[in-house]
Enzyme design. Sequence first.
Site, PDB file in Angstrom:
ATOM      1  N   ARG A  26       9.287  54.260 -43.973  1.00  0.00           N
ATOM      2  CA  ARG A  26       9.756  52.929 -43.562  1.00  0.00           C
ATOM      3  C   ARG A  26      11.255  52.745 -43.810  1.00  0.00           C
ATOM      4  NH1 ARG A  26       5.482  48.969 -43.218  1.00  0.00           N
ATOM      5  NH2 ARG A  26       3.927  50.099 -42.048  1.00  0.00           N
ATOM      6  N   ARG A  30      12.597  45.923 -41.999  1.00  0.00           N
ATOM      7  CA  ARG A  30      13.123  44.560 -42.165  1.00  0.00           C
ATOM      8  C   ARG A  30      14.122  44.382 -43.293  1.00  0.00           C
ATOM      9  NH1 ARG A  30       7.150  42.297 -41.909  1.00  0.00           N
ATOM     10  NH2 ARG A  30       6.958  44.386 -42.782  1.00  0.00           N
ATOM     11  N   ARG A  39      15.307  43.419 -33.774  1.00  0.00           N
ATOM     12  CA  ARG A  39      13.958  42.859 -33.670  1.00  0.00           C
ATOM     13  C   ARG A  39      14.013  41.454 -33.066  1.00  0.00           C
ATOM     14  NH1 ARG A  39       9.598  40.404 -35.963  1.00  0.00           N
ATOM     15  NH2 ARG A  39       7.814  41.699 -36.545  1.00  0.00           N
ATOM     16  N   ASP A  76       4.339  53.171 -34.445  1.00  0.00           N
ATOM     17  CA  ASP A  76       3.287  52.822 -35.392  1.00  0.00           C
ATOM     18  C   ASP A  76       2.080  53.709 -35.173  1.00  0.00           C
ATOM     19  OD1 ASP A  76       2.803  50.494 -37.483  1.00  0.00           O
ATOM     20  OD2 ASP A  76       0.903  50.975 -36.525  1.00  0.00           O
TER      21      ASP A  76
END
Length: 343
Positions: A26, A30, A39, A76
């Site tokens: 990851r 974010r 995003r 994903d």
Amino acid sequence: MRTESKLLIRALRREATERTPVWLMRQAGRYLPEYRAVRGQAGGFLEMIRAPELAAEVTLQPVRRFGMDAAILFSDILVPLEAMGMRLIFDEHGPQLPQPIRTRADVDALRLTDPRESMQFVGDALRLVAAGLPADKTLIGFCGAPFTLASYAIEGGTSKSFANLRTLMLRSESTYHALLDKLAEMVARHLEYQVNCGAEVVVLFDTWASQLGRDEYLRSAAPWSRAALGSVRGKVPVIAFAGHADHLVEDLAELPIEGLALDHRTDLPAAFERTKQRVALQGNFDPSLLLGTPESVFAKTQTLLATVEDRPGHVLNLGHGVLKETNPECVGAFVRAAQERRR
Ligand code: CP3
């Protein structure tokens, strides 16, 4: 640079390296303001994944900022379920599959598709990343393991008890096997497609394997991981990940893989002994330690590296993904600790 000469590839082959390669699960996400900006522009997570330019951009962002040794494609593990015909939604509660698989007819309705058509955006994004990645960095593709994909397909999302999954496994074994056969075939195709589009390493994520005891893991999950990896065996190094799975370390190391990703609850030096030099080990810094100061992260990462000593076959990474609350400077300190330490 040829793939064989890259630091991550050499470490996965358990060759001696001048320093420990580093990347983070990851690493695009974010916690990065530049990710949040893309995003916001795209409107959502799946929209970003399906737009190759945007997926490639966020894949490259952390490498540009921190210079880690690899880029992992932004996508994903649940994307292939959509390619098989399942409806997939991501909202503030995480992934949802509103029409879960519960019967033999549901399994039969899943389609084995050609990833060149059903997931063309994955191949396009990989080619764009390959073109933009510095020559010494490695491009990583990935898939979910059939068992973990089955748990999402059957539960319809993330679950605490996995009651629907376990019920199907126990009461309708032939349906469960038919589902895993189909998922393994789709994963095999998806992995092969990613390698054909430039992935130099692939990761098999089996997040929920830890739900199973050893016997059950060997009977109900491992055979399909093995089958799924058949399509890329001998072509690229494979890393397997199963979080919270200390009890499965020896069994996971028997998969047809080059690297095993450990979570932070497993003792790393002991794991080198337990896996008897069969595989390289990746990990296993506790992601929540990145919530400290950059100085504390640097020092604790150095401590982890020191415990490995000069054993060959170590890839520095976290035990799980970067948390969204992480200060980017702490990711920087983590990467620097590996880059500044000679072996
Ligand atoms: O590592 C990377 O940076 C590559 C991209 C990647 C993502 N998910 C992006 C993502 C990879 C390799 C994954 C794998 C994945 N996805 C796993 C296996 C690894 C693990 O975490 O155990 C699983 C179980 C999933 C399914 C999934 N995706 C869940 C449960 C969630 C929601 C929870 C969460 O962490 O937000 C996601 C969303 C997701 N996948 C995000 C990202 C960057 C957050 C999306 C956002 O921007 O809102």
